[in-house]
Write a protein that holds these residues in place. Structure first.
Motif, short mmCIF file in Angstrom:
data_model
loop_
_atom_site.label_atom_id
_atom_site.label_comp_id
_atom_site.label_asym_id
_atom_site.label_seq_id
_atom_site.Cartn_x
_atom_site.Cartn_y
_atom_site.Cartn_z
N GLU A 173 0.83 -1.21 0.00
CA GLU A 173 0.00 0.00 0.00
C GLU A 173 0.86 1.26 0.00
N LEU A 211 2.85 2.12 -3.25
CA LEU A 211 2.09 2.71 -4.36
C LEU A 211 1.76 4.19 -4.15
N VAL A 237 -4.74 3.35 -1.88
CA VAL A 237 -5.22 2.04 -2.28
C VAL A 237 -6.41 1.64 -1.41
N ALA A 250 -1.85 5.89 -9.18
CA ALA A 250 -1.37 4.54 -8.90
C ALA A 250 -0.50 4.00 -10.03
N ASN A 257 4.89 4.66 -11.67
CA ASN A 257 4.66 4.50 -10.24
C ASN A 257 4.49 3.02 -9.85
N VAL A 258 3.68 2.30 -10.59
CA VAL A 258 3.47 0.88 -10.28
C VAL A 258 4.74 0.07 -10.59
N ALA A 293 7.06 0.65 -7.67
CA ALA A 293 6.54 -0.05 -6.49
C ALA A 293 6.86 -1.53 -6.57
N ILE A 296 2.67 -6.64 -9.26
CA ILE A 296 1.50 -5.87 -8.83
C ILE A 296 0.59 -5.60 -10.01
N ILE A 329 -2.90 -3.45 -11.01
CA ILE A 329 -3.80 -2.38 -10.59
C ILE A 329 -5.16 -2.60 -11.24
#
Length: 399
Positions: free
Chosen positions: A322, A325, A330, A361, A368-369, A372, A380, A382
């Motif tokens: 969490e 991200l 989230v 996100a 960004n993802v 992360a 991950i 989204i």
């Protein structure tokens, strides 16, 4: 023959500017003169040494002979039909017998039998070196002078290599300050005073430009000894440079009260750094941010405005994912599969976000993802809370 004033001036300059000890340079001069003497006046196999007096400028040349006996000698070589010795490879190399004793071919220019040596020195021992003075010479020819110059240059390079190793060998991982020398074939050459370091193209921050003479900071990524000298590799794009910059700004990192657990970086664009406090009374994120953001602002300024997300590391995957991200909020993290150490399979998680958090996100171009995923080591996905549609996915390799 020698201008002592000039020699002393050069020795002082080499010691101060290049860190080469005066004794090493005098030794280089003596070896070069010995090599030149042997080339001009000596014989094959001779061991010639030189003693150079820095006060008077005089030179004394000596021949060295090693004391041997029959047990230390190879048998005489076989002769061909013409009565000449048959050539053998590595004739000058010592070889060991079954008892481990090294045997050499007798050479009257470098060896002396022990019975003869005892006439010169009664208590002489096997393997001892006897010194015989040679006739003084100072009229070296052009070829001999060139040889002397080559020997001196070789010794200077060797001494410079040792000096650079002594100075920078223990600094790998530290921030180094230098001045830009030139830009050539994508590589940036940085003057560090006594040596020049190289910052390869892939270790530079995209879009950064430096002018010759400009001051530059970088992390010393590697110190390697090569046949051409010492290779110093610098980097400004490596994640360790980001950590090193924060270490200079945050005393908590220096003392170990705060630890960096993970770093994900796309140099020049955005980075994420996860930190944890050893002391529960310390705020790890606040330590790096600083009062009114002064610490993180200083680091961002050094990196040309690169955005930095500082998050608190957590051993709980859901909480860590969490935070990783951020700045997106989230709604829910669902664990699809846990990491498997045996198969080295990464964990797989689905992050559900509201429609107004989708762009944050995912980030521009999925940045960004992607960061992360690198930071956490998880794959991950989204998904939208409204439609349940997959919006983006990323794994630790940045895909």
């Amino acid at each position: 023959m020698f201008d002592l004033k000039v020699i002393n001036s050069v020795l002082q300059e080499m010691e101060e500017d290049r860190g080469i000890p005066r004794e090493r340079m005098i030794d280089a001069i003596e070896q070069s003169l010995a090599t030149a003497y042997k080339k001009e006046f000596g014989k094959r196999g001779q061991i010639v040494t030189c003693e150079f007096d820095m006060d008077s400028g005089t030179t004394v040349f000596n021949q060295i002979k090693i004391v041997v006996d029959e047990s230390m000698l190879k048998p005489e070589p076989e002769l061909n039909e013409d009565g000449e010795p048959i050539a053998v490879e590595d004739e000058d190399e010592a070889e060991e017998d079954e008892n481990g004793i090294k045997k050499v071919r007798f050479d009257e220019e470098k060896h002396i039998m022990i019975d003869t040596a005892k006439m010169i020195k009664k208590d002489v021992e096997l393997g001892e070196e006897l010194v015989f003075p040679l006739e003084a010479k100072d009229d070296f020819g052009r070829i001999a002078a060139q040889t002397a110059k080559q020997v001196i240059m070789q010794k200077i390079r060797e001494a410079e290599k040792e000096s650079a190793l002594a100075e920078f060998g223990q600094k790998a991982g530290d921030i180094i300050v230098g001045h830009v020398q030139r830009f050539e074939r994508g590589n940036l050459y940085v003057d560090l005073g006594r040596v020049t370091a190289i910052m390869p193209y892939e270790e530079q921050i995209p879009g950064e430009r430096f002018k010759p003479g400009e001051r530059i900071r970088a992390i010393l990524l590697a110190v390697e000894e090569t046949p051409r000298g010492i290779f110093l590799k610098l980097s400004r794009s490596h994640p360790d440079f980001l950590v090193a910059l924060f270490t200079t700004e945050a005393p908590e990192l220096q003392t170990g009260a705060v630890e960096v657990k993970a770093v994900a970086r796309e140099a020049g664009a955005r980075s994420k750094i996860a930190v944890s406090a050893v002391d529960e009374h310390i705020d790890p994120v606040g330590s790096l941010v600083g009062q009114r953001g002064v610490r993180v602002s200083t680091v961002m300024s050094e990196l040309g405005g690169e955005k930095i997300d500082i998050i608190e590391w957590s051993p709980e995957p859901i909480e860590f994912l969490e935070d990783a991200l951020s700045p997106a909020q989230v709604l829910e993290i669902r664990i699809e599969s846990e990491p498997d150490e045996e198969t080295e399979e990464r964990g797989h998680a689905i992050a559900e976000v509201a429609s107004d958090q989708q762009s944050l996100a995912i980030g521009r171009g999925g940045q960004n993802v992607r960061l992360a995923a690198k930071l956490t080591g998880w794959k991950i996905d989204i998904v939208s809370a409204n439609t349940g549609e997959d919006l983006a996915e990323a794994d630790a390799d940045g895909h």
